[in-house]
Design an enzyme around this catalytic site. Structure first.
Site, PDB file in Angstrom:
ATOM      1  N   GLU A   1      -8.530  66.719 -40.377  1.00 57.58           N
ATOM      2  CA  GLU A   1      -7.627  68.020 -40.058  1.00 57.58           C
ATOM      3  C   GLU A   1      -8.030  69.089 -41.099  1.00 57.58           C
ATOM      4  OE1 GLU A   1      -3.628  66.916 -39.160  1.00 57.58           O
ATOM      5  OE2 GLU A   1      -4.497  65.373 -37.714  1.00 57.58           O
TER       6      GLU A   1
ATOM      7  N   GLU B   1      -4.224  62.157 -34.981  1.00 56.25           N
ATOM      8  CA  GLU B   1      -4.214  61.213 -36.149  1.00 56.25           C
ATOM      9  C   GLU B   1      -4.942  59.749 -35.669  1.00 56.25           C
ATOM     10  OE1 GLU B   1      -1.920  63.210 -35.767  1.00 56.25           O
ATOM     11  OE2 GLU B   1      -1.871  64.590 -37.340  1.00 56.25           O
TER      12      GLU B   1
ATOM     13  N   GLN C   1      -3.551  64.730 -44.027  1.00 57.02           N
ATOM     14  CA  GLN C   1      -3.027  66.051 -44.772  1.00 57.02           C
ATOM     15  C   GLN C   1      -1.772  65.269 -45.578  1.00 57.02           C
ATOM     16  OE1 GLN C   1      -2.521  69.673 -42.510  1.00 57.02           O
ATOM     17  NE2 GLN C   1      -4.694  69.939 -42.237  1.00 57.02           N
TER      18      GLN C   1
ATOM     19  N   ALA D   1       1.079  62.116 -46.026  1.00 53.48           N
ATOM     20  CA  ALA D   1       1.333  60.649 -45.702  1.00 53.48           C
ATOM     21  C   ALA D   1       2.299  60.408 -44.504  1.00 53.48           C
ATOM     22  CB  ALA D   1       1.816  59.947 -47.136  1.00 53.48           C
ATOM     23  N   ASP D   2       3.277  61.713 -44.689  1.00 56.38           N
ATOM     24  CA  ASP D   2       4.101  61.638 -43.649  1.00 56.38           C
ATOM     25  C   ASP D   2       3.510  61.304 -42.119  1.00 56.38           C
ATOM     26  OD1 ASP D   2       6.885  62.991 -44.977  1.00 56.38           O
ATOM     27  OD2 ASP D   2       4.937  63.502 -45.826  1.00 56.38           O
ATOM     28  N   PHE D   3       2.436  61.579 -41.905  1.00 56.03           N
ATOM     29  CA  PHE D   3       1.782  61.500 -40.826  1.00 56.03           C
ATOM     30  C   PHE D   3       1.308  60.197 -40.180  1.00 56.03           C
ATOM     31  CE2 PHE D   3       0.988  66.324 -41.885  1.00 56.03           C
ATOM     32  CZ  PHE D   3       2.484  66.521 -41.722  1.00 56.03           C
TER      33      PHE D   3
ATOM     34  N   HIS E   1       8.119  65.772 -44.546  1.00 52.63           N
ATOM     35  CA  HIS E   1       6.993  66.408 -45.230  1.00 52.63           C
ATOM     36  C   HIS E   1       6.995  65.869 -46.927  1.00 52.63           C
ATOM     37  CE1 HIS E   1       5.944  68.712 -41.796  1.00 52.63           C
ATOM     38  NE2 HIS E   1       4.819  68.930 -42.597  1.00 52.63           N
TER      39      HIS E   1
HETATM   40  C1  LIG Z   1       1.219  64.721 -36.742  1.00 54.08           C
HETATM   41  C2  LIG Z   1       0.895  66.022 -37.840  1.00 54.08           C
HETATM   42  N1  LIG Z   1      -0.101  66.049 -38.066  1.00 54.08           N
HETATM   43  C3  LIG Z   1      -0.551  67.182 -39.131  1.00 54.08           C
HETATM   44  C4  LIG Z   1       0.447  68.174 -39.451  1.00 54.08           C
HETATM   45  C5  LIG Z   1      -0.028  69.180 -40.559  1.00 54.08           C
HETATM   46  N2  LIG Z   1       0.090  70.450 -39.696  1.00 54.08           N
HETATM   47  C6  LIG Z   1       1.301  71.407 -39.737  1.00 54.08           C
HETATM   48  S1  LIG Z   1       1.154  72.570 -38.839  1.00 54.08           S
HETATM   49  C7  LIG Z   1      -0.329  72.219 -38.356  1.00 54.08           C
HETATM   50  C8  LIG Z   1      -1.208  73.144 -37.417  1.00 54.08           C
HETATM   51  C9  LIG Z   1      -0.453  73.019 -36.036  1.00 54.08           C
HETATM   52  O1  LIG Z   1      -1.025  73.914 -35.086  1.00 54.08           O
HETATM   53  P1  LIG Z   1      -0.617  74.364 -33.592  1.00 54.08           P
HETATM   54  O2  LIG Z   1      -0.165  73.130 -33.070  1.00 54.08           O
HETATM   55  O3  LIG Z   1      -1.453  75.347 -32.985  1.00 54.08           O
HETATM   56  O4  LIG Z   1       0.789  75.082 -34.288  1.00 54.08           O
HETATM   57  P2  LIG Z   1       0.740  76.588 -35.191  1.00 54.08           P
HETATM   58  O5  LIG Z   1       0.717  76.244 -36.399  1.00 54.08           O
HETATM   59  O6  LIG Z   1      -0.330  77.271 -34.774  1.00 54.08           O
HETATM   60  O7  LIG Z   1       1.688  77.324 -34.726  1.00 54.08           O
HETATM   61  C10 LIG Z   1      -0.974  71.060 -38.890  1.00 54.08           C
HETATM   62  C11 LIG Z   1      -2.293  70.586 -38.843  1.00 54.08           C
HETATM   63  C12 LIG Z   1       1.675  67.945 -38.912  1.00 54.08           C
HETATM   64  N3  LIG Z   1       2.757  68.593 -39.365  1.00 54.08           N
HETATM   65  N4  LIG Z   1       2.033  66.828 -38.265  1.00 54.08           N
END
Ligand SMILES: Cc1ncc(C[n+]2csc(CCOP(=O)(O)OP(=O)(O)O)c2C)c(N)n1
Ligand SMILES: Cc1ncc(C[n+]2csc(CCOP(=O)(O)OP(=O)(O)O)c2C)c(N)n1
Ligand SMILES: [Mg+2]
Ligand SMILES: [Mg+2]
Lengths: 344, 348, 344, 348
Positions: free
Chosen positions: B39, B73, B95, B97-99, B141
């Site tokens: 990601e 994931e 991104q 480790a929590d995920f 996180h």
């Molecule tokens: C399961 C998981 N994978 C990755 C992340 C890292 N992460 C946090 S926000 C984000 C983007 C999320 O995109 P979207 O769902 O479109 O929400 P937006 O940030 O645009 O509000 C990512 C990849 C996470 N928090 N949880």
């Protein structure tokens, strides 16, 4: 479209004729959007100044979705939110002071300083602590809907999630399960075009999240997420359907975050032109212009001033609030403690 | 592969982030089967991964080998596993480790078992980089979930704390034929300014010449005779600092960075415990069921008669992570708590 | 339908006019289906007699899917399979003796006795050890497709999965990722109406799994899974698309398992009428009848006898094969052993 | 709630499957917030859950309270968590513990943390029943993954081995306000004939009257003075059998069923170890990072000076599960291996 398997598109401005909202109500919608905008702007400064620890995911630009959706909910209805929850929290009625204090990590915060920016929430106003796992709310929300169905209350729950989350397995399992169980849930996708830095169109061959609704036999609808009245109207219909057991519904709000993904994001992955285009559609500016037709500048400026005053008060409250006691960190994981609560 | 000796003093100093980037670039140049997938890893104008480790790599290797994915994931892990089964050497990225919990099935039931189930006909050479550690981001996180994976036969688990070993181990991990989970602490990347790690110097000497550091080998970071301390990540640096303080009181700590948690380098650790007769283990993962328990259990079995005092473990308390700094610092092992445990161990 | 977002339905029998398959080829399809049928029947008896340990998930009735799909694959193409893999394994060319021996838990089994019924497979013929986690193959398969794309081979991989698996998050993430990456994958759903005892229609508001294809911008097609020629034709098209980068494709084969979900299932959750209806469509009987038009009974009986002989040989081979050495259980988890391989 | 004393001898004997069914039925009658949700739990003419535990319940409670789901572990766990947050008391079912990995995020990041993140405003009362254990089904259908969850602060982990405690603990778990993972061994259900568990009598006395057995309490299954054995599930019965054999040689084993793994009943176990000076731990979960490590570590810290010999652990070897019986039996802890470990411990 009224069938259970289609995708409907509400044209921008379509809701403007709605008789349901009088000017006082519109002014209130304006005030609430502005509160979110100014809250976000303020906390960003406070973050830069080191008064707020950690990180922030902000929602400037997306206020119409939070406010328009929550406007059609009862206090006893619930929402789930994401890593970007400030707007949802304020829109659902989390106390402004308690939200601000939570960001400061203070004992008076809505989660006592244990949650923080990414976990804002307050059960007393119908908001779970926000879930910062992308898609995390999409499965948990089914349980809220199921509880309401089993307890035969007429409560509804709205699951806010992002375009990025729609590619998670959780989106699929949550929506499908809600569909087969006919749960009183509105899945509210805020499609702000990006999941972090990644454009939605690079992560899905279908351009609209709502196009996935037919795969679950539920109604999907695309809504102008920059128009609070359009949001309100579409949400009102969806919530009514969900409340009467005709749900769930998948709503997709086309929107845009004016700020970076999180603090420190310089937004190099999108063009300034694109940003400018969307800024043109600023939901707060649009509603202010609309209100200016029927209300005087004084009334509007007054509203703005109210918002500033409320924010100043909240910041002051957060500043003055006591820190949590360090030892409180070690309790609270269990409702029924057996033996020691945690390792000493 | 040449295995370099312990880092000598030299002029070229890198942060962990830089060292990791260099390791990846070298391995990608060396073997076109190596690729990145995850990601926000290669979006033009983007972050270069959540912690900037990949900045610049897309320019050199292009989008075929730096693959941006949906937030999925399970698909990322699955794609890495499947590609590895076909002989590629993927470096997937989630991104934080929590995920990892979002693709536990892929990791535990597929990656770790495919070789065994196929009776050795297949293998799964992949390296999953996992940023861990508390940084005021709350319960979802900041976890250090490495111990879950120490419990998975079929995986290897690495935990790096400085640039030299980060580079040497990452290169070994990429060339290893088994799935490796590679844990890095967010406050130690060095990419976001020193103050985050409390003013520590986050660079280390990294030779220009290519080198590898082997999986499965611990390093003695500080020699001593009074007590053995085994610690990783921030806890390692706090242990080293506590050791300095205690040296003034005549307590000579031997501080070991295990580097690989699965398999443990028992030889190095047991030898040290047999010498000192005392053991303190420190990690930021939570206490109960943490990898410190496994190490303590092994020492209690293999070195019992050498022990002059109870084994002490210092770990994050058994609670989710709170976000308020004053609470967060109470949960994670502080220098003071580590020092107190060492003192107690030396009294016992 | 040729667009990338529709769902196509091939009518039963539509493939019968296909010129691609001559009688000899048809006879071979018949032989291979019969081999699977008789294999399943035999191992069930061997299981009841205690010669085969563990449990069995069998595929009587579904043979046309395994055989029709694998018939259009090269040896260098791959498949992934599920908890119900016997048919897939034999169709892809896993050695009959080695498959049988694996069920017996013998050293000569295709997985050396480590895998067993639910993990049949053999890389040398392009089959991963079957994955018994429902939906487990749907994510791993993307990696095979990705490897073929990156290595610029023209290999294709087919992911077999059940109707039940289509409700797993893995289905969603795997198909979406494959779609955005245009991977050379055919997702082959065997919709046998039930996930264990649960009818598919109770777990999804859409009656067809293929209806989910448009949500990912890929082509979906419903195929008569009881007609090996129809299967073969649809699979041939899908594989050709995948091979040239126009994939992935989602195929849904309507089929039925004549046996219980696993050994000991008395099938109380479905009616004997329903079973009888589907038995009418037995793919082996259908093809035999068709072949009987052009071939003599003798030829067909000969084929049957060949199958019996091969099976007898395989059973005998498995019986005579040595057990694995107990200590071999403790090695093989790692390719590169560091220190001890496992705890002693 | 009345907490019953240890089971007295009486005439009514039930299998674990029957005892669990009775516990669920009683709790569903007692509280209409209790409901079942999972795969194949209530389909008419179906299995009554993968191990028949729910047979007959749909007839009494109907499909509103016995909810059949798609095969969607994340949704099942999420639905249970969400409903629990709203005050319901769900009993989700995923068929085999091996599938827990499909909803690890929901369990680790949501169920276990919601109470803490909400600062105590919410709780998650749910009981997830998890059938574990080897039964010739190979690498993905025989794991004993309880130790992963012993590492999750916010969860409670229970492990039952007989009908009496199964019923008493399940009733306590349903009334507990925290998420409980409830591990049962497939070979001990008693529903599939005795031969599966090697001719053991799989029934136990279960009183007619309602009773509860508290979470967090271990039971001494056999008293002895030479060595303490802590074991669960099949390993418990193999330990008891080994104890009988060893008694002839004058080794008096004290055998403890911990019943709750999180939190451990330290008092009972420490008291025993202080008495015997020796400890053997046996479990079918794999060795490295298993819960035995945590117990050994605690004893090595708290009872070091009482220990007369190294702590011995007997566990499944650190490999995935092979399916061939001769290999499978090599991997899991046999009575012979347990006996040998006890003997070694008593020599040491
Ligand atoms: C399961 C998981 N994978 C990755 C992340 C890292 N992460 C946090 S926000 C984000 C983007 C999320 O995109 P979207 O769902 O479109 O929400 P937006 O940030 O645009 O509000 C990512 C990849 C996470 N928090 N949880
Ligand atoms: C993740 C997971 N959940 C549940 C199971 C238990 N289980 C095995 S087969 C099966 C039904 C699968 O149905 P379907 O996908 O339609 O395949 P079929 O059995 O019909 O071939 C279930 C629930 C499993 N093996 N894996
Ligand atoms: Mg977004
Ligand atoms: Mg099926």
């Amino acid at each position: 479209m009224s069938s259970g398997t289609g995708v409907e598109r509400t044209e921008p401005g379509a809701a403007q004729g709605s008789a349901a909202v009088d000017t006082a109500h519109e002014l209130d919608l304006y005030r609430r959007m502005l509160l979110i905008r100014r809250f976000e702007e303020q906390v960003y400064l406070l973050y830069l100044r080191g008064e707020i620890p950690g990180t922030l995911h902000q929602s400037q630009g997306q206020e119409a979705v939070a406010v328009g959706v929550c406007d059609v909910l009862q206090r006893t209805d619930w929402i789930t939110s994401t890593h970007r929850p400030h707007g949802h929290a304020l829109a659902k009625g989390v106390d402004l002071r308690a939200a601000m204090a939570e960001l400061f990590g203070k004992a008076t915060g809505c989660c006592g300083g244990k949650g923080g920016s990414m976990h804002l929430g307050d059960p007393s106003v119908g908001m779970l602590p926000a879930i910062a796992i992308v898609g995390g709310g999409n499965t948990v929300v089914t349980g809220l809907g199921l509880a309401f169905k089993l307890m035969k209350t007429d409560q509804v729950v709205v699951c806010f999630f992002g375009d990025g989350a729609s590619n998670e397995g959780a989106f699929h399992e949550g929506l499908n399960f809600a569909a087969v169980q006919h749960l009183p849930i509105v899945f509210a996708c805020e499609n702000n075009l990006y999941g972090a830095s990644t454009p939605f169109h690079q992560t899905s061959l279908v351009p609209d999240v709502a196009s996935r609704a037919p795969a679950y036999g539920v109604r999907g609808e695309i809504v102008d997420g920059m128009d609070v009245l359009a949001v309100r109207e579409a949400a009102g219909r969806a919530v009514a359907e969900a409340r009467t057991g005709a749900g769930p519904v998948l709503l997709e709000f086309k929107t845009y975050r004016f700020a970076g993904h999180s603090r420190g994001d310089v937004r190099g992955y999108r063009s300034r032109d694109e940003e400018a285009e969307w800024k043109e559609r600023d939901p707060i500016v649009r509603l202010r212009e609309r209100l200016a037709v029927s209300l005087s500048e004084v009334v509007l400026d007054n509203t703005d001033a109210q918002v500033e005053a409320a924010l100043d008060d909240a910041v002051e409250f957060a500043r003055q609030s006591p820190l949590p006691r360090a030892e409180d960190a070690l309790t609270g994981a269990y409702a029924t403690v057996i033996g020691k609560e945690s390792t000493p | 592969m040449t295995v370099a000796a312990a880092p000598a003093n030299g002029e070229r100093r890198l942060t962990i982030a830089e060292a990791l980037r260099e390791a990846i670039a070298e391995e990608m140049r060396h073997d076109d089967k190596v690729f990145l997938i995850g990601e926000d890893v290669g979006v033009p104008g983007g972050f270069g991964g959540a912690f900037g480790v990949y900045l610049g790599l897309t320019e050199e290797f292009g989008h075929d080998r730096i693959i941006d994915t949906p937030i999925s994931e399970k698909a990322i892990a699955g794609a890495a596993i499947g590609a590895a089964l076909m002989g590629m050497r993927p470096i997937p990225d989630l991104q934080y480790a929590d995920f990892l919990f979002e693709c536990m099935d892929e990791l535990v039931n597929q990656a770790a078992k495919m070789r065994y189930m196929s009776n050795g006909k297949l293998s799964v050479p992949m390296v999953l980089r996992c940023p861990v550690g508390t940084a005021n981001r709350g319960a979802q996180h900041g976890q250090c979930p490495e111990s879950y994976f120490v419990h998975v036969p079929g995986l290897k688990v690495v935990c790096v704390s400085d640039a030299y070993h980060a580079k040497g181990l990452l290169k070994s991990a990429v060339r290893d034929d088994d799935p490796v989970l590679f844990f890095e602490h967010k406050l130690l990347y060095g990419s976001k300014g020193r103050e985050q790690a409390g003013g520590m110097d986050l660079t280390a000497h990294v030779p220009e010449e290519e080198y590898f550091f082997p999986i499965g080998k611990a390093v003695v970071k500080r020699e001593g005779t009074s007590v053995t301390i085994v610690a990783t990540h921030m806890s390692l640096y706090r242990s080293l600092a506590a050791a300095e303080e205690l040296a003034r009181d005549g307590i000579q700590c031997e501080v070991i960075d295990p580097l690989t948690l699965l398999p443990f380098d028992e030889d190095t650790i047991f030898a040290s415990v047999r010498k000192t007769g005392r053991l303190v283990i420190a990690h930021e993962d939570t206490l109960t069921g943490g990898w410190g328990a496994e190490l303590a259990a092994r020492v209690a079995e293999e070195c019992l008669y050498s022990l002059q005092a109870p084994i002490r473990r210092v770990a994050s308390h058994d609670v989710p992570l709170p976000v308020a700094p004053v609470m967060e610092q109470t949960v994670v092992p502080s220098q003071a708590r580590i020092k107190a445990a060492i003192q107690r161990c030396c009294e016992g």
